[in-house]
Scaffold this active site. Structure first.
Site, PDB file in Angstrom:
ATOM      1  CD  GLU A 409       5.228 -18.499  37.708  1.00 49.67           C
ATOM      2  OE1 GLU A 409       5.653 -19.236  38.601  1.00 49.67           O
ATOM      3  OE2 GLU A 409       4.037 -18.147  37.627  1.00 49.67           O
ATOM      4  CD  GLU A 479       5.356 -14.979  42.528  1.00 49.19           C
ATOM      5  OE1 GLU A 479       5.064 -16.129  42.949  1.00 49.19           O
ATOM      6  OE2 GLU A 479       5.035 -14.561  41.398  1.00 49.19           O
TER       7      GLU A 479
END
Length: 963
Positions: A409, A479
Site C-alpha cells: 500500500e 489479503e
C-alpha cells in the site's frame, strides 16, 4: 535548512553494506541482549549526547530489557493506527514531541575472544531511528526498523569496560515508510550481537540451488565474496565457491521440505548451510515450483506477542510455524516487513512457501490523495532501494522464500520501479509481487486485496478488465478473509473458486494473530485503550489466533476449508472417494479411518480405510466401506472419515488430524408430535403436561420442577459482530448500523391474544406482535403449545408485516434458565461455533461441555458460540445432573451463555462480562451469515437471513439425573 539525522531522508550513515544473515558460523560472537540502562526524553533534541562519553554515570537510570519496547516496560504508552499517521504529515519532518530513548550497555569481551581479526556490531531491528556510539566514538545512524544494520567496531573494542550507547527516536523520516497497520512500538526489539570476523572470514555469499524436475537433478553454486570451498557430504559434493555442480537430489517443497546439510569454508571461517533445491518460475501464466503450479493456502503474519510486542523469541516463532502447519496453511506473506530471520529458518525446516515483503508502507498518504508520497519522490529513492537491498541480501539463501514483495500500500511511483529493477538484476530466480499497482508493470502476478467472490470468478475466467498483459498473469489474493472478530465468512466459496480456475492460485487470509496487548483491566487492550489522540480501535484484533495464540473458530474453519484431502460419500453404493489435493506429496505420511456413529448409541463402529499410500497429487480412489450397523429405532447414523499423521514429525505429533469429513448415512427420523393433553386452568396458572403458564400472558413459567428465569419468546437480535458493523469505507450496505437505526436491538412485544383450549383444542395459543418503535415493520408471531403429558411442544409461526428491506440477524426463541444448569450436551454441529458461512469445521456428532466453554473469547465481545445443525440439546446441572432437554424440528442453532445479548452487545472488553443468575439459551431457526465486511465483502446471498414467513418447533422435557 539542514535537517537532523532522524529527519533526513537518507537511510543512514557509517554502516557496512548489507549482507546475508547466517546462524551457523564457527566464529565467536557475543550476545548483547539483556538488561540495559535506559532514559526516556520527551523530544529528540532533549539531553545532549554526553551519555555516550566514556565514564558517564547512568546508575540513576531505569533499566529495560533488550530485545524489547520501552512502551511495554512502563515508559510511555503504545498507540495503534491502521493507516493514519499519528502525527502531522509533513515529510520528512516529524513532531518536536518525539519520545527518545537513550540506552547504555556495558560489556567485557569473553576470555576466548580472539586477539586478531575484526569485529562487527549487528542490530537486527530498532524502531524507528538509532544513533550508535561505542566507547564514546560515534559509529553512525540508521533507519529501517525491521532490517539489519552493521558497523565495523574491531578497532574500538577493549578487553574490559566497553560501553555501547544507542539513542532511539520513536519518530523519524523512516516512520513515513512504516505505516503498517500495527502498534507503533519504539525500541531495540530484535537481537544486538557482537560478531568476531577472523582474517579470511566469509562476508557475503549467495547460495543458488536449482532443481530440474525433468531429470531429477539439482545444480548448486555458492557465490562468495571471499573464496572458499563448499561441501555437501550427503551428495559427495566438494567444489570451490563460484563453481556449479549438478547431482541427483530430492527437491525442496513446502510439503516435503528436504534440506541438505552443507558447509562453506573460507580461510578464516566455517559456516553451516542448509540447502534446499527448487526452481521458481512463471510458466504458461502460472506460478510454478519444480514444474508444478502452486495453490497458496496462505496467511499474512505480523510479528506479535501480547506482552512483548514484536520482540519474539525462537520458541514463539516455532509455535507460529507449527500452528500454521497443523492447520494446513502452506504459505505465509511476511506482512509488511521481513520477519526475524530465524522465522525463515523455520520455514525452510518445517516447510512453508514465503512471500518476503520489504519493510515499506506509506498507506497514510491515501488521505492526501497520495500527494507527497515518498514512493514517487526521487529524494526518497535511495531509502527505498536501501530497504529492498537489505531485505534481499539478508534473506536470499532461504529456499522457502520464493517471491519478493516490494512492500504494501505505497501507491505507485519511481521509487518502486527502481526497487523492482534492482531486485530483478540481483535475483532473477525468484518472482516479484506488489499489489498496489494495477498495471502490474513491475510484477509477475496480478495481486488484489479483498476482491469479492464474483470479481474473483471473473478474473478466474479471464473476463476481468485491464491490459492483455495483466490478463496473462496468475492471480492471487494477497489479503482476503479479514479475520476480525467472529469470522471470516465465505472462505469455502473462495476456495471453491481457487480450485475451479487454474489462474486463481490462492490467497493469504488477513491475518495470523490478534494484536491484543495484555492489560490488567481489559484482558487484552486495543486501539484507544491507552488514550491515543487518533486510533483505529479493535481493527488491530483481526487474526486467526487470539493474542495468546489460541486458535480461533476462524482458524479451525480455514483448516477444514483448505485441507489437502477431499472426501466424498455415496450412501447408495456405500463407497467413499478420496482425492489427494497436495501439489507434490503422496499420501504415505497419512493414515485413514472410518467411523459410524448413531444418535443415542453407546458405542461407535470404526476401522481403517485402506487408501493407497502412493496415491499421488491430484489422484483419487474409490473404496467400499463395511455396511453400517443397524440403527436402533431408526436413529440417525453418521459417517466420519479422517486422515491422520501416521508418524511423528517436526511440526506435529502422531495421530494429528489433517483432514476429516462427515456425512449422513441414514436420515434423522421424524420428531414425534407431542399432543393429546389438554390445558387446565388453576387460578392464575395454566397447566399443560409438564408446563406451567401464566394465564394472563400465556408465558411458560416452569417446566416440571424447573422454574424459568425468562419465558421463551421470539428474538431477532444479536450483539453485532465486527463484520456485521462493517468498515466505514465499505461501499456495500453495513447492516449492523442499519439494524440499530431500525431498532432491531430494542424490539417491542405486544400481546394480542391468549387462547386456552378454544373450541375443544388441546393447545394453548398465544398471539403476539413484535415491532421496533417508530416503524411500521413487524413480525406477527403465534406460539402454539401442546403436550402428550410428558413432553411439551412449542410450534412457532412467524408472519412478517411491512416492507422489510434488511435481513435479520437471527430468528428464533430465547429462554432463560437457572444458572445451575451450566452443563450442555447436544447432538449436532460442534465442538465449536458455526454460522451459515463459517461452519466447515462443524462436525455433526455428540458433544458436551460446560456452558462457560461454549463462549468464544473475542477481544471485543460480540455474537459468538452458536452451534449449528443441532437436533437436540440438554442443559444440566452437571455431566450426569438433572435438567431440561430440547428437541428441534427442523435442526436449529443452539447458543447458551451466562449473559444476555444486550449485555454482550454493551461490552467493550472481555472483562466487562460477568456471569449472572441466568443461563440464556437461544434456539434459532435461522442465523445470518458472517461475511468479512470489516474489511472485505459482506455476506453472500445464500447465507443471508431474509425476512419471510417461518414455522419451527421445539419440544421440551425434563432430563432426569443419570445413574
Amino acid at each position: 535548512m539542514e535537517l537532523p539525522y532522524h529527519e533526513d531522508v537518507s537511510p543512514g550513515t557509517g554502516g557496512l553494506p548489507p549482507r546475508v544473515w547466517c546462524a551457523g558460523s564457527d566464529a565467536v560472537s557475543l550476545s548483547l541482549n539483556g538488561s540495559w540502562r535506559f532514559r526516556l526524553s520527551p523530544g529528540a533534541c532533549g539531553p545532549d549526547e554526553s551519555f555516550a562519553a566514556a565514564g558517564f554515570d547512568a546508575a540513576a537510570w531505569d533499566e529495560v530489557v533488550v530485545p524489547g519496547h520501552w512502551v511495554l516496560q512502563g515508559h510511555g504508552s503504545p498507540l495503534y493506527t491502521n493507516q493514519m499517521y499519528p502525527f502531522p504529515v509533513d515529510p520528512p519532518r516529524v513532531p518536536t514531541e518525539n519520545p527518545t530513548g537513550d540506552h547504555l550497555r556495558g560489556f567485557d569481551l569473553p576470555a576466548d575472544w580472539p586477539a586478531g581479526g575484526d569485529a562487527v556490531l549487528r542490530f537486527d531491528g530498532v524502531e524507528s531511528c538509532a544513533r550508535v556510539w561505542l566507547n564514546g566514538t560515534p559509529l553512525g545512524d540508521f533507519k529501517g526498523s525491521r532490517l539489519p544494520h552493521e558497523f565495523a567496531v574491531g578497532h574500538l573494542l577493549r578487553p574490559e569496560g566497553n560501553v555501547l550507547a544507542v539513542r532511539v527516536h520513536q519518530w523519524s523520516s523512516g516512520s513515513y515508510l512504516e505505516d503498517q497497520d500495527q502498534w507503533w512500538l519504539p525500541g531495540i526489539f530484535r537481537d544486538v550481537t557482537l560478531l568476531h570476523r577472523p582474517e579470511g572470514a566469509a562476508r557475503d555469499f549467495f547460495t543458488h540451488a536449482s532443481y530440474d524436475h525433468e531429470d531429477g537433478t539439482g545444480t548448486l553454486r555458492v557465490d562468495s565474496e571471499v573464496p572458499g570451498r563448499v561441501t555437501v557430504p550427503e551428495l559427495g559434493v566438494d567444489v570451490a565457491t563460484g563453481e556449479s555442480v549438478t547431482v541427483p537430489v530430492e527437491p525442496w517443497s513446502a510439503e516435503r521440505p528436504r534440506l541438505y546439510d552443507a558447509e562453506l569454508a573460507t580461510a578464516g571461517e566455517r559456516i553451516a548451510l542448509r540447502v534446499g533445491f527448487r526452481t521458481v518460475a512463471l510458466t504458461d501464466g502460472l506460478i510454478t515450483v519444480n514444474g508444478r503450479p502452486l495453490l497458496f493456502r496462505g496467511v499474512n503474519r505480523h510479528e506479535f506477542h501480547p506482552e512483548k510486542g514484536r520482540a519474539l523469541d525462537l520458541a514463539t516463532m516455532r509455535a507460529d510455524v507449527r500452528l500454521m502447519k497443523q492447520h494446513n496453511i502452506n504459505a505465509v506473506r511476511t506482512s509488511h516487513y521481513p520477519p526475524h530471520p530465524a522465522f525463515l529458518d523455520l520455514c525452510d525446516e518445517l516447510g512453508l512457501w514465503v512471500i518476503d515483503e520489504c519493510d515499506l508502507e506509506t498507506h497514510g498518504f491515501t488521505m492526501l490523495g497520495w500527494r507527497g508520497n515518498p514512493a514517487d519522490d526521487d529524494r526518497w529513492t535511495p531509502a527505498l532501494l536501501d530497504r529492498a537491498t537489505r531485505t534481499v541480501e539478508r534473506d536470499k539463501n532461504h529456499p522457502s522464500v520464493i517471491v519478493w514483495s516490494l512492500g504494501n500500500e505505497c501507491g505507485t511511483g519511481k521509487g518502486l520501479r527502481a526497487m523492482a529493477a534492482w531486485i530483478r538484476e540481483r535475483d532473477p530466480d525468484r518472482l516479484l509481487h506488489y499489489e498496489g499497482d494495477p498495471s502490474c508493470r513491475d510484477t509477475d502476478m496480478y495481486s488484489r486485496m479483498y476482491a469479492d467472490h464474483a470479481e474473483v470468478e471473473r478474473i478466474g475466467r479471464g473476463e476481468d478488465e485491464g491490459s492483455e498483459t495483466r490478463r496473462q498473469l496468475p492471480f492471487i489474493l494477497c489479503e482476503y478473509g479479514h479475520a476480525m472478530g467472529n469470522g471470516p465468512g465465505g472462505l469455502r466459496e473462495y476456495q471453491d473458486l481457487f480450485e475451479r480456475y487454474e489462474r486463481l492460485q490462492g490467497g493469504f487470509v488477513w491475518e495470523w494473530i490478534d494484536h491484543g496487548l495484555r492489560h490488567p483491566a481489559y484482558g487484552f487492550a486495543y486501539g484507544g485503550d491507552f488514550g491515543e489522540e487518533l486510533h483505529d480501535g479493535n481493527f488491530v484484533a483481526d487474526g486467526l489466533c487470539f493474542p495468546d495464540r489460541t486458535p480461533s473458530p476462524g482458524l479451525l474453519d480455514y483448516k477444514r476449508v483448505i485441507q489437502p484431502v477431499r472426501f466424498g460419500y455415496d450412501p447408495v453404493s456405500g463407497t467413499v472417494s478420496v482425492v489427494n489435493l497436495y501439489a507434490f506429496a503422496d499420501l504415505s505420511e497419512l493414515a485413514f479411518e472410518w467411523t459410524y456413529l448413531m444418535d443415542g448409541a453407546e458405542r461407535d463402529a470404526s476401522g481403517p480405510l485402506d487408501v493407497p499410500p502412493e496415491l499421488g497429487p491430484g489422484e483419487s480412489v474409490e473404496l467400499k466401506l463395511p455396511d453400517p450397523p443397524a440403527a436402533a429405532g431408526g436413529a440417525e447414523t453418521r459417517l466420519y472419515l479422517t486422515a491422520m499423521v501416521c508418524e511423528e514429525t517436526n511440526w506435529t505429533s502422531l495421530d494429528h488430524v489433517v483432514a476429516r469429513a462427515d456425512f449422513a448415512v441414514t436420515p434423522r427420523p421424524p420428531v414425534p408430535v407431542a399432543t393429546g393433553e389438554s390445558p387446565r386452568r388453576r387460578g392464575y396458572d395454566v397447566a399443560l403436561g409438564p408446563g406451567r403458564f401464566d394465564v394472563r400472558t400465556g408465558e411458560l413459567r416452569a417446566l416440571d420442577t424447573l422454574t424459568l428465569t425468562a419465558a421463551p419468546r421470539l428474538d431477532v437480535w444479536r450483539a453485532t459482530t465486527d463484520n456485521d458493523d462493517g468498515a466505514p469505507w465499505q461501499p456495500d450496505t453495513r447492516y449492523g448500523p442499519l439494524w440499530r437505526k431500525l431498532g432491531l436491538d430494542r424490539m417491542h412485544h405486544r400481546l394480542d391474544d391468549v387462547e386456552l383450549g378454544a373450541s375443544g383444542a388441546d393447545a394453548l395459543t398465544v398471539r403476539t406482535r413484535m415491532a421496533p418503535a417508530a416503524r411500521d415493520l413487524a413480525l406477527r408471531t403465534v406460539y402454539r403449545w401442546t403436550s402428550d403429558g410428558t413432553d411439551l411442544r412449542l410450534a412457532v409461526s412467524v408472519t412478517p408485516e411491512g416492507d422489510w428491506e434488511v435481513p435479520l440477524p437471527r430468528l428464533g426463541v430465547r429462554i432463560g434458565l437457572p444458572a445451575a444448569l451450566g452443563y450442555a450436551q447436544w447432538f449436532g454441529g460442534g465442538p465449536g461455533e458455526g454460522y451459515p458461512d463459517t461452519k466447515s469445521a462443524s462436525t455433526v456428532s455428540r458433544w458436551s461441555m460446560p456452558v462457560d466453554r461454549m463462549q468464544t473469547p473475542y477481544v471485543r465481545p460480540q455474537e459468538n458460540g452458536a452451534r449449528a445443525d443441532v437436533r437436540w440439546a440438554e442443559l444440566r446441572t452437571g455431566i450426569d445432573g438433572e435438567g431440561v432437554r430440547i428437541v428441534g424440528d427442523p435442526a436449529f442453532w443452539f447458543t447458551a451463555r451466562r449473559w444476555s445479548s444486550e449485555q454482550l452487545d454493551a461490552a467493550a472488553h472481555r472483562t466487562d462480562l460477568t456471569p449472572g443468575d441466568t443461563v440464556w439459551v437461544h434456539l434459532d431457526h435461522g442465523q445470518r451469515g458472517i461475511g468479512s465486511q470489516s474489511c472485505g465483502p459482506g455476506v453472500l446471498p445464500q447465507h443471508e437471513l431474509r425476512v419471510a414467513p417461518a414455522e419451527f418447533t421445539f419440544t421440551f422435557s425434563a432430563a432426569a439425573r443419570r445413574r
